[in-house]
Design an enzyme around this catalytic site. Structure first.
Site, PDB file in Angstrom:
ATOM      1  N   ARG A  51      -5.958   2.452   4.122  1.00  0.00           N
ATOM      2  CA  ARG A  51      -6.131   2.550   2.678  1.00  0.00           C
ATOM      3  C   ARG A  51      -5.417   1.473   1.880  1.00  0.00           C
ATOM      4  O   ARG A  51      -5.985   0.871   0.972  1.00  0.00           O
ATOM      5  CB  ARG A  51      -5.631   3.906   2.150  1.00  0.00           C
ATOM      6  CG  ARG A  51      -6.604   5.020   2.264  1.00  0.00           C
ATOM      7  CD  ARG A  51      -5.881   6.293   2.593  1.00  0.00           C
ATOM      8  NE  ARG A  51      -5.337   6.171   3.907  1.00  0.00           N
ATOM      9  CZ  ARG A  51      -6.020   6.487   5.022  1.00  0.00           C
ATOM     10  NH1 ARG A  51      -7.197   7.021   4.910  1.00  0.00           N
ATOM     11  NH2 ARG A  51      -5.498   6.297   6.220  1.00  0.00           N
ATOM     12  N   THR A  52      -4.159   1.245   2.197  1.00  0.00           N
ATOM     13  CA  THR A  52      -3.387   0.326   1.362  1.00  0.00           C
ATOM     14  C   THR A  52      -3.971  -1.076   1.469  1.00  0.00           C
ATOM     15  O   THR A  52      -4.244  -1.734   0.459  1.00  0.00           O
ATOM     16  CB  THR A  52      -1.903   0.343   1.785  1.00  0.00           C
ATOM     17  OG1 THR A  52      -1.471   1.694   1.813  1.00  0.00           O
ATOM     18  CG2 THR A  52      -1.047  -0.455   0.820  1.00  0.00           C
ATOM     19  N   LYS A  80       5.975 -15.589  18.369  1.00  0.00           N
ATOM     20  CA  LYS A  80       6.694 -16.738  18.969  1.00  0.00           C
ATOM     21  C   LYS A  80       8.164 -16.703  18.613  1.00  0.00           C
ATOM     22  O   LYS A  80       8.914 -17.612  18.921  1.00  0.00           O
ATOM     23  CB  LYS A  80       6.069 -18.047  18.474  1.00  0.00           C
ATOM     24  CG  LYS A  80       4.610 -18.205  18.805  1.00  0.00           C
ATOM     25  CD  LYS A  80       4.037 -19.442  18.102  1.00  0.00           C
ATOM     26  CE  LYS A  80       2.520 -19.376  18.014  1.00  0.00           C
ATOM     27  NZ  LYS A  80       2.001 -20.315  17.008  1.00  0.00           N
ATOM     28  N   ARG A 101       3.527  -5.099   4.115  1.00  0.00           N
ATOM     29  CA  ARG A 101       3.970  -3.842   4.757  1.00  0.00           C
ATOM     30  C   ARG A 101       4.762  -4.228   6.009  1.00  0.00           C
ATOM     31  O   ARG A 101       4.326  -5.084   6.779  1.00  0.00           O
ATOM     32  CB  ARG A 101       2.785  -2.970   5.140  1.00  0.00           C
ATOM     33  CG  ARG A 101       3.206  -1.795   6.034  1.00  0.00           C
ATOM     34  CD  ARG A 101       2.099  -0.806   6.246  1.00  0.00           C
ATOM     35  NE  ARG A 101       1.835  -0.039   5.031  1.00  0.00           N
ATOM     36  CZ  ARG A 101       1.018   0.999   4.974  1.00  0.00           C
ATOM     37  NH1 ARG A 101       0.397   1.415   6.053  1.00  0.00           N
ATOM     38  NH2 ARG A 101       0.811   1.639   3.835  1.00  0.00           N
ATOM     39  N   HIS A 129       7.170   3.283  -1.065  1.00  0.00           N
ATOM     40  CA  HIS A 129       5.755   2.880  -1.076  1.00  0.00           C
ATOM     41  C   HIS A 129       5.308   2.943  -2.544  1.00  0.00           C
ATOM     42  O   HIS A 129       4.547   3.811  -2.942  1.00  0.00           O
ATOM     43  CB  HIS A 129       4.952   3.836  -0.190  1.00  0.00           C
ATOM     44  CG  HIS A 129       3.579   3.363   0.184  1.00  0.00           C
ATOM     45  ND1 HIS A 129       2.955   2.267  -0.389  1.00  0.00           N
ATOM     46  CD2 HIS A 129       2.697   3.848   1.105  1.00  0.00           C
ATOM     47  CE1 HIS A 129       1.755   2.123   0.137  1.00  0.00           C
ATOM     48  NE2 HIS A 129       1.580   3.062   1.059  1.00  0.00           N
TER      49      HIS A 129
HETATM   50  N1   CP Z   1      -1.501   6.012   2.200  1.00  0.00           N
HETATM   51  C1   CP Z   1      -1.348   4.960   3.039  1.00  0.00           C
HETATM   52  O1   CP Z   1      -0.365   4.174   2.957  1.00  0.00           O
HETATM   53  O2   CP Z   1      -2.360   4.832   3.943  1.00  0.00           O
HETATM   54  P1   CP Z   1      -2.506   3.665   5.009  1.00  0.00           P
HETATM   55  O3   CP Z   1      -1.366   3.771   5.978  1.00  0.00           O
HETATM   56  O4   CP Z   1      -3.855   3.864   5.636  1.00  0.00           O
HETATM   57  O5   CP Z   1      -2.414   2.352   4.255  1.00  0.00           O
END
Ligand code: CP
Length: 302
Positions: A51-52, A80, A101, A129
């Site tokens: 999603r993100t 590496k 991320r 998040h």
């Molecule tokens: N909600 C969320 O962070 O989903 P993903 O891990 O799929 O990005």
């Protein structure tokens, strides 16, 4: 907000949050605009995401921007032995904003201190998040018509779940009452409880929520974060402690909405999906509009 990074939800003032939500409403009405035509956005995903990453990429594409990056660190020079410092210093030269991320808590803050361009934290370990929280706020405001004075149930993995940490900090701006429902092993970390104490906000801790479910305005279910457990036996013990079923929503408040940042495993049974009180797939859609608002705001284009 030019050249400002979004690492923790507390990087945003309450006015900035509301302004981003208002802008996201405009993107919901008109998602395709060419505001990022001259922008290159790097999406660096050192951890898996559906999603993100895809909602960011959808948001960027609908705004006419270009995307560079990787979906898996194994396809980058990290394999590496390149450090995060050197990766960010390099990617910084190729783009106007970095979405990252990473499994290590604090990595997004480090990246923001190295980069000249804004860095958006798309999740750093069990820490924060913030863009998920903005879409959660958008979803709550849209369905409840207000963010004020709500009773929010946070259910599941409150220890490792970064989404609940950011959401707690954000919703504390609107006089929220929190109910924390978790097994002992996955309780809300003490620093977040102290944070609420310092603001004089009420929170209650429970190991079950069947008797109090009628009080909830929002039930925010979370997945037990298997990837954060060092001992698989400990994960097995807690993985199915809570399973929300459709019949449990009988006699709940009219305005109740069930949210989940997704992905889900077993914590919401599929029989809930047909209930009009379930909102998690619309919640994921709202990620596109809120991320359009965040990107254009950080790049000072709106
Ligand atoms: N909600 C969320 O962070 O989903 P993903 O891990 O799929 O990005």
């Amino acid at each position: 907000m030019k050249n400002k990074s979004l690492v923790s939800i507390d990087d945003l003032s309450t006015d900035e949050m509301v302004s981003i939500l208002d802008l996201a409403e405009k993107f919901e009405k008109e998602p395709s605009q060419r505001l990022l035509e001259d922008s290159v956005i790097a999406t660096l995903f050192f951890e898996p995401s559906t999603r993100t990453r895809l909602s960011f990429e959808s948001a960027i594409s609908r705004l006419g921007g270009k995307i560079i990056g990787f979906t898996d660190a194994s396809s980058s020079s990290v394999t590496k032995g390149e450090s995060l410092n050197d990766t960010i210093r390099t990617v910084n030269n190729y783009c106007d904003l970095i979405v990252m991320r990473h499994p290590v808590e604090g990595s997004a803050r480090l990246a923001s201190e190295i980069a000249d361009v804004p860095v958006v934290n798309a999740g750093d370990g069990a820490n924060q998040h913030p863009t998920q929280t903005m879409l959660d706020l958008y979803s709550i405001r849209k369905t409840q018509k207000s963010l004020d004075n709500l009773n929010i149930f946070l259910v599941g993995d409150l220890k490792y779940g970064r989404t609940v940490h950011s959401l707690l900090m954000a919703m504390s701006r609107w006089n929220t009452t929190f109910n924390f429902i978790s097994p002992d092993e996955l309780k809300m970390p003490v620093e977040y409880k102290l944070y609420l104490d310092s603001l004089g906000l009420k929170y209650y801790e429970h190991s079950d929520f069947t008797d109090i479910i009628k009080e909830a305005d929002v039930i925010y279910m979370t997945r037990v974060q298997k990837e954060r457990f060092s001992d698989p036996i400990e994960y097995e013990k807690v993985k199915n402690v809570y399973v929300l079923r459709n019949h449990m929503l009988r006699d709940t408040k009219e305005n109740l909405k069930v949210l989940h940042p997704l992905p889900r495993v077993n914590e919401i049974h599929r029989d809930v999906d047909v209930n009009t009180k379930s909102y998690y797939f619309q919640q994921a859609l709202n990620g596109v509009y809120t991320r359009q608002a965040i990107l254009t705001r950080l790049l000072d284009l709106k």
